[in-house]
Design a protein around this motif. Structure first.
Motif, PDB file in Angstrom:
ATOM      1  N   MET A   1     -37.951  -5.895 -20.093  1.00 37.93           N
ATOM      2  CA  MET A   1     -36.350  -5.809 -20.905  1.00 37.93           C
ATOM      3  C   MET A   1     -35.963  -6.682 -19.915  1.00 37.93           C
ATOM      4  O   MET A   1     -34.436  -7.512 -21.143  1.00 37.93           O
ATOM      5  CB  MET A   1     -35.561  -4.334 -20.321  1.00 37.93           C
ATOM      6  N   GLU A   2     -35.976  -7.221 -18.589  1.00 36.85           N
ATOM      7  CA  GLU A   2     -34.980  -8.100 -18.153  1.00 36.85           C
ATOM      8  C   GLU A   2     -35.064  -9.722 -18.740  1.00 36.85           C
ATOM      9  O   GLU A   2     -33.806 -10.750 -19.081  1.00 36.85           O
ATOM     10  CB  GLU A   2     -35.158  -7.988 -16.922  1.00 36.85           C
ATOM     11  N   ARG A  20     -28.252 -12.523 -29.149  1.00 40.37           N
ATOM     12  CA  ARG A  20     -29.539 -12.233 -27.976  1.00 40.37           C
ATOM     13  C   ARG A  20     -28.240 -10.702 -27.441  1.00 40.37           C
ATOM     14  O   ARG A  20     -29.533  -9.468 -27.178  1.00 40.37           O
ATOM     15  CB  ARG A  20     -29.323 -12.937 -26.436  1.00 40.37           C
ATOM     16  N   VAL A  21     -27.177 -10.871 -27.448  1.00 44.64           N
ATOM     17  CA  VAL A  21     -26.919  -8.880 -26.926  1.00 44.64           C
ATOM     18  C   VAL A  21     -27.283  -8.093 -28.111  1.00 44.64           C
ATOM     19  O   VAL A  21     -28.127  -6.502 -28.635  1.00 44.64           O
ATOM     20  CB  VAL A  21     -25.218  -9.183 -27.707  1.00 44.64           C
ATOM     21  N   VAL A  22     -27.270  -8.238 -29.391  1.00 43.91           N
ATOM     22  CA  VAL A  22     -27.990  -7.544 -30.130  1.00 43.91           C
ATOM     23  C   VAL A  22     -29.229  -7.140 -30.575  1.00 43.91           C
ATOM     24  O   VAL A  22     -29.659  -6.731 -30.741  1.00 43.91           O
ATOM     25  CB  VAL A  22     -27.802  -8.184 -32.056  1.00 43.91           C
ATOM     26  N   MET A  23     -30.365  -8.603 -30.368  1.00 43.73           N
ATOM     27  CA  MET A  23     -31.179  -8.529 -29.766  1.00 43.73           C
ATOM     28  C   MET A  23     -31.768  -7.354 -28.452  1.00 43.73           C
ATOM     29  O   MET A  23     -33.213  -6.925 -28.247  1.00 43.73           O
ATOM     30  CB  MET A  23     -32.420  -9.565 -30.064  1.00 43.73           C
ATOM     31  N   PHE A  24     -31.443  -7.626 -27.686  1.00 46.26           N
ATOM     32  CA  PHE A  24     -31.498  -6.406 -26.720  1.00 46.26           C
ATOM     33  C   PHE A  24     -30.927  -5.462 -26.382  1.00 46.26           C
ATOM     34  O   PHE A  24     -31.990  -4.343 -26.359  1.00 46.26           O
ATOM     35  CB  PHE A  24     -30.212  -7.593 -25.191  1.00 46.26           C
ATOM     36  N   TYR A  25     -30.355  -5.116 -27.327  1.00 49.85           N
ATOM     37  CA  TYR A  25     -29.861  -3.532 -27.394  1.00 49.85           C
ATOM     38  C   TYR A  25     -30.575  -2.442 -28.453  1.00 49.85           C
ATOM     39  O   TYR A  25     -31.210  -1.758 -28.492  1.00 49.85           O
ATOM     40  CB  TYR A  25     -28.533  -2.552 -27.932  1.00 49.85           C
ATOM     41  N   ASP A  26     -30.995  -3.763 -29.802  1.00 47.12           N
ATOM     42  CA  ASP A  26     -32.434  -3.204 -30.142  1.00 47.12           C
ATOM     43  C   ASP A  26     -33.494  -3.485 -29.619  1.00 47.12           C
ATOM     44  O   ASP A  26     -33.875  -1.783 -30.241  1.00 47.12           O
ATOM     45  CB  ASP A  26     -32.720  -4.735 -31.560  1.00 47.12           C
ATOM     46  N   THR A  27     -33.524  -3.734 -28.828  1.00 44.90           N
ATOM     47  CA  THR A  27     -35.057  -3.633 -28.034  1.00 44.90           C
ATOM     48  C   THR A  27     -34.887  -2.558 -27.295  1.00 44.90           C
ATOM     49  O   THR A  27     -35.763  -1.455 -27.370  1.00 44.90           O
ATOM     50  CB  THR A  27     -35.123  -4.350 -27.149  1.00 44.90           C
ATOM     51  N   LEU A  28     -33.476  -2.035 -26.440  1.00 46.79           N
ATOM     52  CA  LEU A  28     -33.417  -0.380 -26.323  1.00 46.79           C
ATOM     53  C   LEU A  28     -33.207   0.485 -27.354  1.00 46.79           C
ATOM     54  O   LEU A  28     -34.056   1.496 -26.488  1.00 46.79           O
ATOM     55  CB  LEU A  28     -31.792  -0.747 -25.297  1.00 46.79           C
ATOM     56  N   LEU A 107     -21.239  -7.014 -27.076  1.00 43.01           N
ATOM     57  CA  LEU A 107     -21.280  -6.454 -26.536  1.00 43.01           C
ATOM     58  C   LEU A 107     -21.659  -4.666 -26.719  1.00 43.01           C
ATOM     59  O   LEU A 107     -22.371  -3.552 -26.462  1.00 43.01           O
ATOM     60  CB  LEU A 107     -21.121  -6.943 -24.985  1.00 43.01           C
ATOM     61  N   LEU A 108     -19.695  -4.368 -26.327  1.00 39.19           N
ATOM     62  CA  LEU A 108     -19.427  -2.947 -26.333  1.00 39.19           C
ATOM     63  C   LEU A 108     -19.771  -2.466 -28.293  1.00 39.19           C
ATOM     64  O   LEU A 108     -20.126  -1.681 -27.939  1.00 39.19           O
ATOM     65  CB  LEU A 108     -17.631  -2.860 -25.824  1.00 39.19           C
ATOM     66  N   ALA A 114     -26.174   2.226 -29.725  1.00 41.42           N
ATOM     67  CA  ALA A 114     -26.719   2.929 -29.080  1.00 41.42           C
ATOM     68  C   ALA A 114     -26.746   3.918 -28.640  1.00 41.42           C
ATOM     69  O   ALA A 114     -27.315   4.458 -28.522  1.00 41.42           O
ATOM     70  CB  ALA A 114     -27.421   2.064 -28.084  1.00 41.42           C
ATOM     71  N   VAL A 115     -25.495   4.227 -27.945  1.00 33.80           N
ATOM     72  CA  VAL A 115     -25.336   5.318 -27.337  1.00 33.80           C
ATOM     73  C   VAL A 115     -24.937   6.490 -28.304  1.00 33.80           C
ATOM     74  O   VAL A 115     -25.991   7.771 -28.088  1.00 33.80           O
ATOM     75  CB  VAL A 115     -24.034   5.949 -27.078  1.00 33.80           C
TER      76      VAL A 115
END
Length: 343
Positions: A1-2, A20-28, A107-108, A114-115
């Motif tokens: 994840m990091e 990158r933010v979109v990809m980050f939360y999609d992964t989560l 990000l928010l 995601a939440v």
């Protein structure tokens, strides 16, 4: 994840950073992380405290950039609502001490999405607005007990204590009313016809906002509770906008009388004529509610002698002696009947 997350300060461009933010939360989301993990990841990415709060339960998660629970809360620098099925179910925020970062909004936004996905997957019973068909099934007199129990389970009430049924008339959104009167408690809401319905394990009568009329009941059977709640709603007034059916006692029997019988009664007809004289009607209501000339005068901000003169005139119009207990009783019952006719 990091490996998926680079520090915001190192991003070469806002566009690249947003991707990158979109990809980050999609992964989560794909990894099906829970709310604390989402908060930890968000705090690490933003390099400041990140928070989540759900309105329905009051649950709050605040995490520092090092992944530990944050203490000593600071004001949120940026806040975004969490929505699910067009209902605001909570908020996410960042607690940045300096100016907002260039990608805080992106990000928010993804943090909130995601939440919402986590809540929908793991906590479906946390939303307030319910399928009207389920609510109607739960309170219908024509539903068998097996169907009623299934509807309640689908709404999250399986094994719950006795359920209060609240009939509501208001221009305010039902989810807003629910959050006020059932804070941190299980509650479902839906609109049936022109009446709002709340199903709740507990309800705080003192927290209904101004302008809301509500009838409350908690009988052994939900269909009976619904009938009683609608009856209690009919007894509400501007002075008493929230009425519990249990508080009506024998007065609830009046609601079982046909409207025609109420209209044909001589006392009810006489009080109805007072509606054209608002001051007289208000004086009669104050006097019948207080049972005292001086208390009525205090409520009306008038001298008691002025109230006495008004009551003498009103008694002549009604054909009753308002200085006698029997006359006051007749006037009070006629006011109640008129209230029921007004709906």
């Amino acid at each position: 994840m990091e490996a998926l997350a680079e520090r915001l300060s190192r991003l070469d461009s806002r566009a690249e950073g947003a991707i990158r933010v979109v990809m980050f939360y999609d992964t989560l989301i794909r990894r099906r992380v829970d709310l604390p993990a989402l908060a930890r990841a968000s705090a690490g990415l933003a390099e400041c405290v990140a928070g989540i709060r759900l309105h329905g339960t009051g649950r709050t998660v605040r995490v520092a950039p090092d992944g530990r629970s944050a203490s000593d809360p600071t004001p949120a620098s940026t806040t975004v609502p969490i929505t699910l099925d067009d209902e605001e179910i909570g908020v996410v925020w960042l607690e940045r001490t300096g100016a907002p970062g260039p990608l805080d909004d992106a990000l928010l936004e993804r943090f909130a999405i995601a939440v919402s996905a986590v809540v929908e997957r793991y906590e479906p019973a946390r939303t307030t607005m319910a399928d009207p068909a389920l609510v109607e099934l739960a309170i219908s007199s024509g539903c068998d007990e097996a169907g009623r129990a299934r509807a309640l389970r689908l709404m999250g009430f399986g094994g719950a204590p006795p359920i209060h049924v609240i009939a509501v008339r208001s221009s305010l959104p039902l989810d807003q009313i629910s959050a006020l009167v059932c804070p941190g408690r299980l509650v479902r809401a839906a609109t049936l016809g022109d009446v709002g319905v709340l199903l709740a394990t507990t309800v705080d009568r003192a927290r209904f906002p101004a302008g809301v009329r509500a009838g409350i009941a908690a009988a052994a059977n939900l269909d009976q509770s619904w009938r009683w709640a609608r009856t209690a709603l009919r007894y509400t007034t501007h002075a008493h906008p929230v009425v519990h059916h249990d508080d009506l006692g024998a007065l609830a029997l009046f609601a079982q009388l046909p409207d025609e019988a109420l209209r044909d009664n001589v006392d009810v007809a006489a009080v109805a004529r007072l509606a054209a004289r608002p001051e007289d009607l208000e004086t009669l209501e104050a006097y019948c509610a207080s049972g005292s000339l001086r208390r009525a005068a205090h409520h009306l901000h008038l001298h008691h002698s002025s109230v006495a003169r008004r009551l003498d005139q009103i008694g002549g119009i009604l054909g009753v002696d308002l200085t006698e207990p029997a006359g006051v009783l007749r006037a009070r019952l006629a006011l109640i009947a008129l209230r029921l006719l007004d709906g």
